[in-house]
Design a protein around this motif. Structure first.
Motif, short mmCIF file in Angstrom:
data_model
loop_
_atom_site.label_atom_id
_atom_site.label_comp_id
_atom_site.label_asym_id
_atom_site.label_seq_id
_atom_site.Cartn_x
_atom_site.Cartn_y
_atom_site.Cartn_z
N PHE A 81 0.83 -1.21 0.00
CA PHE A 81 0.00 0.00 0.00
C PHE A 81 0.86 1.26 0.00
O PHE A 81 0.66 2.17 -0.81
CB PHE A 81 -0.94 0.01 1.22
CG PHE A 81 -1.62 1.33 1.44
CD1 PHE A 81 -2.55 1.80 0.52
CD2 PHE A 81 -1.34 2.13 2.55
CE1 PHE A 81 -3.18 3.03 0.69
CE2 PHE A 81 -1.96 3.35 2.73
CZ PHE A 81 -2.89 3.80 1.80
N ILE A 101 -4.34 -0.03 -3.59
CA ILE A 101 -5.61 -0.62 -3.13
C ILE A 101 -5.45 -2.13 -2.89
O ILE A 101 -5.96 -2.67 -1.91
CB ILE A 101 -6.74 -0.32 -4.15
CG1 ILE A 101 -7.03 1.18 -4.15
CG2 ILE A 101 -8.01 -1.11 -3.82
CD1 ILE A 101 -7.96 1.65 -5.24
N LEU A 115 -3.87 -2.53 0.39
CA LEU A 115 -4.86 -2.34 1.47
C LEU A 115 -5.68 -3.61 1.67
O LEU A 115 -5.92 -4.05 2.80
CB LEU A 115 -5.81 -1.20 1.12
CG LEU A 115 -5.46 0.22 1.54
CD1 LEU A 115 -6.59 1.16 1.17
CD2 LEU A 115 -5.18 0.32 3.03
N ALA A 116 -6.11 -4.18 0.53
CA ALA A 116 -6.94 -5.39 0.60
C ALA A 116 -6.14 -6.55 1.22
O ALA A 116 -6.67 -7.32 2.02
CB ALA A 116 -7.44 -5.76 -0.79
N HIS A 155 -3.66 -6.29 3.33
CA HIS A 155 -3.51 -6.01 4.76
C HIS A 155 -4.81 -6.32 5.51
O HIS A 155 -4.77 -6.91 6.59
CB HIS A 155 -3.14 -4.53 4.95
CG HIS A 155 -2.92 -4.17 6.37
ND1 HIS A 155 -1.91 -4.72 7.14
CD2 HIS A 155 -3.59 -3.32 7.21
CE1 HIS A 155 -1.97 -4.23 8.37
NE2 HIS A 155 -2.98 -3.38 8.44
N PHE A 156 -5.91 -5.97 4.89
CA PHE A 156 -7.22 -6.26 5.51
C PHE A 156 -7.40 -7.77 5.65
O PHE A 156 -7.83 -8.26 6.71
CB PHE A 156 -8.34 -5.67 4.64
CG PHE A 156 -9.70 -6.02 5.15
CD1 PHE A 156 -10.25 -5.35 6.23
CD2 PHE A 156 -10.44 -7.03 4.56
CE1 PHE A 156 -11.50 -5.67 6.71
CE2 PHE A 156 -11.69 -7.37 5.04
CZ PHE A 156 -12.22 -6.68 6.12
N ARG A 178 -5.30 -9.12 8.52
CA ARG A 178 -5.69 -8.69 9.87
C ARG A 178 -7.08 -9.17 10.26
O ARG A 178 -7.34 -9.46 11.41
CB ARG A 178 -5.64 -7.17 9.98
CG ARG A 178 -4.25 -6.67 10.16
CD ARG A 178 -4.17 -5.44 11.02
NE ARG A 178 -4.91 -5.49 12.26
CZ ARG A 178 -4.49 -6.06 13.39
NH1 ARG A 178 -3.33 -6.70 13.41
NH2 ARG A 178 -5.22 -6.02 14.48
N TYR A 179 -8.00 -9.20 9.28
CA TYR A 179 -9.40 -9.41 9.65
C TYR A 179 -10.02 -10.70 9.11
O TYR A 179 -11.00 -11.17 9.65
CB TYR A 179 -10.25 -8.23 9.21
CG TYR A 179 -9.85 -6.93 9.85
CD1 TYR A 179 -10.20 -6.65 11.17
CD2 TYR A 179 -9.13 -5.99 9.14
CE1 TYR A 179 -9.83 -5.45 11.77
CE2 TYR A 179 -8.75 -4.79 9.73
CZ TYR A 179 -9.11 -4.52 11.04
OH TYR A 179 -8.74 -3.35 11.63
N VAL A 222 1.09 -0.99 12.51
CA VAL A 222 0.52 -2.31 12.36
C VAL A 222 -0.64 -2.58 13.31
O VAL A 222 -1.79 -2.55 12.90
CB VAL A 222 1.58 -3.42 12.53
CG1 VAL A 222 2.30 -3.66 11.25
CG2 VAL A 222 2.56 -3.07 13.63
N VAL A 236 -4.44 -1.16 13.25
CA VAL A 236 -5.01 -0.53 12.05
C VAL A 236 -6.00 -1.48 11.42
O VAL A 236 -5.71 -2.62 11.21
CB VAL A 236 -3.91 -0.16 11.05
CG1 VAL A 236 -4.51 0.44 9.80
CG2 VAL A 236 -2.95 0.81 11.68
N PHE A 248 -12.52 -0.23 7.96
CA PHE A 248 -11.41 -0.53 7.05
C PHE A 248 -11.94 -0.89 5.66
O PHE A 248 -11.40 -0.45 4.64
CB PHE A 248 -10.56 -1.69 7.62
CG PHE A 248 -9.15 -1.71 7.08
CD1 PHE A 248 -8.09 -1.37 7.88
CD2 PHE A 248 -8.90 -2.07 5.76
CE1 PHE A 248 -6.79 -1.37 7.38
CE2 PHE A 248 -7.62 -2.08 5.25
CZ PHE A 248 -6.55 -1.73 6.06
N ILE A 285 -11.17 0.95 1.99
CA ILE A 285 -10.77 0.30 0.73
C ILE A 285 -11.73 0.71 -0.39
O ILE A 285 -11.31 1.08 -1.49
CB ILE A 285 -10.74 -1.24 0.88
CG1 ILE A 285 -9.67 -1.66 1.90
CG2 ILE A 285 -10.47 -1.92 -0.46
CD1 ILE A 285 -9.68 -3.14 2.24
N LEU A 310 -7.58 5.83 10.83
CA LEU A 310 -6.93 4.52 10.97
C LEU A 310 -5.48 4.70 11.42
O LEU A 310 -4.96 3.94 12.24
CB LEU A 310 -6.99 3.75 9.64
CG LEU A 310 -8.39 3.26 9.24
CD1 LEU A 310 -8.40 2.74 7.81
CD2 LEU A 310 -8.86 2.16 10.19
N ARG A 355 -5.20 5.74 15.08
CA ARG A 355 -5.44 4.60 15.97
C ARG A 355 -4.16 3.79 16.16
O ARG A 355 -3.93 3.22 17.23
CB ARG A 355 -6.54 3.73 15.36
CG ARG A 355 -7.39 3.11 16.42
CD ARG A 355 -8.61 2.47 15.91
NE ARG A 355 -8.99 1.45 16.88
CZ ARG A 355 -8.77 0.16 16.76
NH1 ARG A 355 -8.18 -0.29 15.67
NH2 ARG A 355 -9.12 -0.67 17.70
#
Lengths: 338, 273
Positions: A69, A305, A308-309, A311-312, A315-316, A335, A338, B184, B188, B229, B232
């Motif tokens: 990113f 982008i 970002l995806a 990383h998402f 993490r999630y 890290v 976020v 988040f 995106i 973000l 945080r």
């Protein structure tokens, strides 16, 4: 050096840069005296901040998604910079049957690194067709040009709306701005002749005011008014702009006082010579742009982008016990939460 | 579909959202959940608005992209649908329904006061990137709204007496995590909306960025999303309540950018003759 790098890599500095960018973007866009050029300073701060973070923070570099990113963001800034420095944007009007003349181009923006190659462009205007829906709603624009490619081939293409023509790296795009023009043939008292066109205001935006001024080769400034003797548009129906076989006359005078009226093929004597109306034509306004890094800007933005995806996802989306889950110390920056 | 029938569908959808709001407020007062009847009402509202959009699309021969009426119509539909999907995947998000219901009702009341007259889509606008831009914008707003609704619920949970938010009381950490997950995803989607919008603007108007009011405020919204973000991660001891309040603030900014700026400025998304 290392301490300076760490200070420059501060996350708090990033926030300062982001807030400054937001404030200056709003202030600059609303105040022409300041201009949006001021956003260069917070952008420069963010670039240095990010470079310092990439160099000084190992953990930051081990987070693939975040790394992609932020590298993507750096590339976005780089491509924006290159686009501004090498880019070019100009406007030109071309009459039907007329050839492109680089000296007639009005430059809107030109980067300091741009190598001006407009003289190499060769194209000329053919038909113009603009379709309208009732109530003057423009449907589509179709402007045909004939041009010479870099390899020397002659080609024909229609531009308008999303269709552009690329000639030697310059993108030629027909705009919404177009109108009528009359061809005038000038014969001076000493026998010298000249042929040219006079463009009337944009049509149908200014259908109620088809008036312009023209300075003859002898130096006399006259007012020309185009009178179309048949309605071109019907507000209640769909119609097409582009016919040049319409009956018309041109009133020639000085500041609103018509001294003569000339139909197609007729002549009027003016100071120092005679002008003959040779026909009705369309003119089309073109945007000429040179933005070689625009596609790279898109790639860089998409890369950011994707980062970002990624990383998402890490993490999630991935389960907590996944071996892919990043092992990060709480003290590490960029890290944990976020 | 006739314009009269479309109007009846919109009135029906508005009445449904009024019912959802009443159900949610009653449930809050009685310390009950009330999500199931609300979800049924949302599903009915999304169906009714979906039919209205489809009927209008067929009649006008174009999607709901141009007027405020069309933007509100499609937004109520998409927000309703996205909240249903999010709530199905993330049970804790259902606690935000008491925020979502009056918000959607407010959009509906705005919608019924707008002119339903259609404006044709100019040829220069008709591009696949318009779809990408609009769809990612809707998804962004839907996720941001779901995060905000949950953040408001968490804020009120701290202020009101215990037991009003049983769903949150049972899993406060999950709720906290969910807010930031949704936020988040919104970030995106917003990023993609910006990129798709630039590509579309380049083909529609010949420039990828022009600092008009809408573009400037969209950038400010993106910076606010990213900034929050980032904050945080920077301030690890940031109080949870402050984080929630900032989420609400970012949503308010996004909401004003979406529904306020385009129609107060010099019509950046409207065609030129």
């Amino acid at each position: 050096m290392s301490r300076l790098l760490k200070k420059l890599a501060s996350l708090r500095l990033t926030l300062v840069g982001m807030i400054a960018l937001a404030v200056l973007a709003v202030v600059g866009s609303r105040n022409p005296d300041i201009g949006t050029g001021v956003t260069i300073w917070p952008i420069a701060l963010l670039v240095f901040n990010l470079l310092a973070a990439l160099l000084s923070n190992k953990v930051f570099r081990t987070q693939t998604g975040l790394l992609v990113f932020h590298v993507g963001m750096l590339l976005v800034f780089a491509c924006i910079g290159l686009t501004v420095l090498t880019g070019y944007e100009g406007r030109v009007e071309l009459v039907q049957g007329g050839a492109f003349d680089a000296s007639q181009v009005t430059t809107m923006k030109q980067g300091s690194w741009h190598d001006h190659r407009l003289d190499d462009l060769e194209f000329f205007q053919k038909d113009v067709r603009v379709n309208y829906l009732p109530n003057f709603i423009r449907l589509d624009t179709n402007s045909t040009i004939q041009y010479r490619t870099a390899a020397g081939e002659i080609r024909e293409a229609t531009t308008g709306d999303q269709r552009t023509v690329n000639i030697n790296g310059y993108e030629i795009a027909a705009t919404f701005n177009k109108g009528f023009a009359v061809l005038l043939h000038w014969t001076a008292e000493d026998g010298r002749e000249a042929l040219g066109s006079v463009h009337f205001p944009s049509y149908p935006s200014f259908d109620w005011k088809q008036v312009t001024t023209w300075t003859t080769p002898a130096g006399q400034t006259v007012e020309l008014e185009l009178e179309l003797e048949e309605p071109v548009a019907d507000i209640r129906r769909s119609w097409t702009l582009g016919r040049t076989d319409l009956p018309f006359e041109v009133q020639i005078g000085r500041s609103g006082n018509a001294v003569a009226t000339a139909r197609n093929g007729e002549s009027v004597a003016l100071e120092g010579g005679t002008v003959r109306v040779e026909g009705l034509r369309m003119w089309m306004a073109y945007r000429i742009s040179y933005l070689p890094y625009l596609s790279w800007l898109f790639v860089a933005a998409m890369l950011a982008i994707v980062g970002l995806a990624m990383h998402f996802g890490r993490r999630y989306v991935l389960p907590a016990d996944s071996p892919m889950k990043p092992r990060v110390m709480e003290a590490d920056v960029h890290v944990a939460r976020v | 579909m006739s314009p009269e029938f479309e109007w009846q569908l919109i009135v029906a959808g508005t009445v449904l959202l009024l019912a959802a709001t009443l159900v949610q407020l009653t449930a809050l007062a009685r310390r009950r959940d009330g999500y199931k009847p609300t979800a049924i009402i949302y599903a009915a509202t999304a169906t009714v608005f979906g039919i209205a959009i489809a009927g209008r699309w067929v009649r006008e021969g174009q999607g709901p992209f141009m007027t405020m009426y069309e933007i509100l119509l499609s937004s109520v539909f998409s927000l309703c649908l996205i909240f249903l999907v999010v709530s199905a995947a993330m049970a804790v998000a259902r606690a935000g329904a008491f925020v979502v219901s009056p918000l959607l009702l407010m959009l509906c009341l705005w919608l019924v006061n707008e002119s339903a007259a259609a404006t044709p889509l100019p040829g220069s606008f008709d591009n696949p990137w318009l779809w990408a831009h609009v769809l990612s914008g809707k998804v962004f707003l839907g996720f941001c709204m779901a995060a905000t609704a949950l953040a408001v619920a968490m804020l009120l949970r701290g202020m009101l007496s215990a037991g009003r938010f049983a769903r949150l009381d049972a899993a406060p950490e999950e709720a906290e995590q969910s807010i930031w997950t949704l936020f988040f995803v919104a970030f995106i989607c917003h990023s993609f909306m910006l990129v798709a919008g630039s590509v579309w603007a380049h083909s529609a108007w010949g420039r990828y960025w022009s600092w008009d009011s809408l573009e400037t405020w969209t950038l400010v919204t993106w910076l606010a999303l990213g900034g929050l973000l980032h904050a945080r991660a920077t301030f690890k001891n940031m109080p949870a309540g402050l984080g929630h309040a900032l989420v609400v603030g970012v949503f308010a900014l996004a909401f004003l950018t979406f529904f306020g700026v385009p129609f107060l400025s010099i019509a950046p998304h409207k065609g030129l003759m």
